[in-house]
Design a protein around this motif. Structure first.
Motif, PDB file in Angstrom:
ATOM      1  N   LEU A 182      31.569  -7.524 -20.582  1.00 57.31           N
ATOM      2  CA  LEU A 182      30.258  -8.106 -20.403  1.00 57.31           C
ATOM      3  C   LEU A 182      30.163  -8.753 -19.032  1.00 57.31           C
ATOM      4  N   SER A 183      28.949  -8.961 -18.569  1.00 57.56           N
ATOM      5  CA  SER A 183      28.787  -9.567 -17.259  1.00 57.56           C
ATOM      6  C   SER A 183      29.318 -10.986 -17.236  1.00 57.56           C
ATOM      7  N   TYR A 184      29.058 -11.728 -18.311  1.00 57.96           N
ATOM      8  CA  TYR A 184      29.553 -13.102 -18.348  1.00 57.96           C
ATOM      9  C   TYR A 184      30.928 -13.094 -18.978  1.00 57.96           C
ATOM     10  N   ASN A 185      31.916 -13.425 -18.170  1.00 55.88           N
ATOM     11  CA  ASN A 185      33.254 -13.534 -18.726  1.00 55.88           C
ATOM     12  C   ASN A 185      34.085 -14.424 -17.838  1.00 55.88           C
ATOM     13  N   ALA A 186      35.166 -14.861 -18.363  1.00 55.84           N
ATOM     14  CA  ALA A 186      36.119 -15.645 -17.591  1.00 55.84           C
ATOM     15  C   ALA A 186      37.469 -14.979 -17.712  1.00 55.84           C
ATOM     16  N   MET A 187      38.217 -15.040 -16.651  1.00 61.30           N
ATOM     17  CA  MET A 187      39.579 -14.510 -16.665  1.00 61.30           C
ATOM     18  C   MET A 187      40.524 -15.602 -16.207  1.00 61.30           C
ATOM     19  N   SER A 221      31.292 -16.127 -12.029  1.00 62.95           N
ATOM     20  CA  SER A 221      30.602 -16.611 -10.832  1.00 62.95           C
ATOM     21  C   SER A 221      31.541 -17.239  -9.819  1.00 62.95           C
ATOM     22  N   GLY A 222      32.810 -17.383 -10.179  1.00 58.49           N
ATOM     23  CA  GLY A 222      33.781 -17.878  -9.214  1.00 58.49           C
ATOM     24  C   GLY A 222      34.191 -19.321  -9.388  1.00 58.49           C
ATOM     25  N   THR A 223      33.754 -19.954 -10.440  1.00 58.35           N
ATOM     26  CA  THR A 223      34.205 -21.326 -10.693  1.00 58.35           C
ATOM     27  C   THR A 223      35.663 -21.300 -11.115  1.00 58.35           C
ATOM     28  N   ILE A 224      36.464 -22.129 -10.458  1.00 55.93           N
ATOM     29  CA  ILE A 224      37.925 -22.092 -10.634  1.00 55.93           C
ATOM     30  C   ILE A 224      38.434 -23.422 -11.170  1.00 55.93           C
ATOM     31  N   ALA A 225      39.438 -23.323 -12.013  1.00 53.17           N
ATOM     32  CA  ALA A 225      40.154 -24.509 -12.491  1.00 53.17           C
ATOM     33  C   ALA A 225      41.639 -24.212 -12.473  1.00 53.17           C
ATOM     34  N   TYR A 226      42.406 -25.161 -12.009  1.00 48.36           N
ATOM     35  CA  TYR A 226      43.858 -25.050 -11.984  1.00 48.36           C
ATOM     36  C   TYR A 226      44.474 -26.138 -12.847  1.00 48.36           C
ATOM     37  N   ALA A 227      45.564 -25.800 -13.489  1.00 48.26           N
ATOM     38  CA  ALA A 227      46.367 -26.834 -14.113  1.00 48.26           C
ATOM     39  C   ALA A 227      47.115 -27.564 -13.008  1.00 48.26           C
ATOM     40  N   PHE A 246      49.432 -22.100  -6.045  1.00 40.27           N
ATOM     41  CA  PHE A 246      48.906 -20.857  -6.620  1.00 40.27           C
ATOM     42  C   PHE A 246      47.419 -20.742  -6.325  1.00 40.27           C
ATOM     43  N   THR A 247      46.965 -19.525  -6.130  1.00 40.86           N
ATOM     44  CA  THR A 247      45.554 -19.268  -5.870  1.00 40.86           C
ATOM     45  C   THR A 247      45.068 -18.140  -6.767  1.00 40.86           C
ATOM     46  N   ILE A 248      44.030 -18.415  -7.525  1.00 44.11           N
ATOM     47  CA  ILE A 248      43.429 -17.393  -8.372  1.00 44.11           C
ATOM     48  C   ILE A 248      42.188 -16.846  -7.689  1.00 44.11           C
ATOM     49  N   SER A 249      41.966 -15.557  -7.847  1.00 43.69           N
ATOM     50  CA  SER A 249      40.772 -14.927  -7.290  1.00 43.69           C
ATOM     51  C   SER A 249      40.422 -13.731  -8.165  1.00 43.69           C
ATOM     52  N   ARG A 250      39.236 -13.205  -7.944  1.00 39.31           N
ATOM     53  CA  ARG A 250      38.846 -12.032  -8.733  1.00 39.31           C
ATOM     54  C   ARG A 250      37.941 -11.131  -7.916  1.00 39.31           C
ATOM     55  N   ASP A 251      37.975  -9.864  -8.273  1.00 36.64           N
ATOM     56  CA  ASP A 251      37.105  -8.855  -7.686  1.00 36.64           C
ATOM     57  C   ASP A 251      36.279  -8.290  -8.831  1.00 36.64           C
ATOM     58  N   ASN A 252      35.045  -8.713  -8.931  1.00 36.07           N
ATOM     59  CA  ASN A 252      34.218  -8.300 -10.063  1.00 36.07           C
ATOM     60  C   ASN A 252      33.922  -6.804 -10.048  1.00 36.07           C
TER      61      ASN A 252
END
Length: 117
Positions: free
Chosen positions: A29-34, A54-60, A67-73
């Protein structure tokens, strides 16, 4: 159904870097989180980082700054760049996909990261 395929784990010396990838396929689906979670031997699975569509990020806290998280939709792929690795980063790292409200949650098979001292 969503299928997740992880790659990029391995053995690295302390201070080194690894980049994990997780490609999602299926009923996306378009709305998802990874996100990325980890499970060290004898411990519970825990959050490392997550990123919304949408690119909102949270780290522990333990991994902020290293560490850096990123995504390619366009590719339905999430990445985890891990720098300055420490032996305590050794764990199985799991990719997680979820839709809005976590109504559906899927996990990857896990990829082993081993950091030698």
């Amino acid at each position: 159904q969503v299928q997740l395929v992880e790659s990029g784990g391995g053995l690295v010396q302390a201070g080194g870097s690894l980049r994990l990838s997780c490609a999602a396929s299926g009923s996306i689906l378009s709305y998802n989180a990874m996100g990325w979670y980890r499970q060290a031997p004898g411990k519970q699975r825990e959050l490392v980082a997550r990123i919304s569509y949408s690119g909102t990020i949270a780290y522990a806290d333990p991994w902020k700054g290293r560490f850096t998280i990123s995504r390619d939709n366009a590719k339905n792929t999430v990445y985890l760049q891990m720098n300055s690795l420490k032996p305590e980063d050794t764990a199985v790292y799991y990719c997680r996909w979820s839709d809005y409200g976590d109504e559906h949650v899927y996990w990857g098979q896990g990829t082993q990261v081993t950091v030698s001292s």
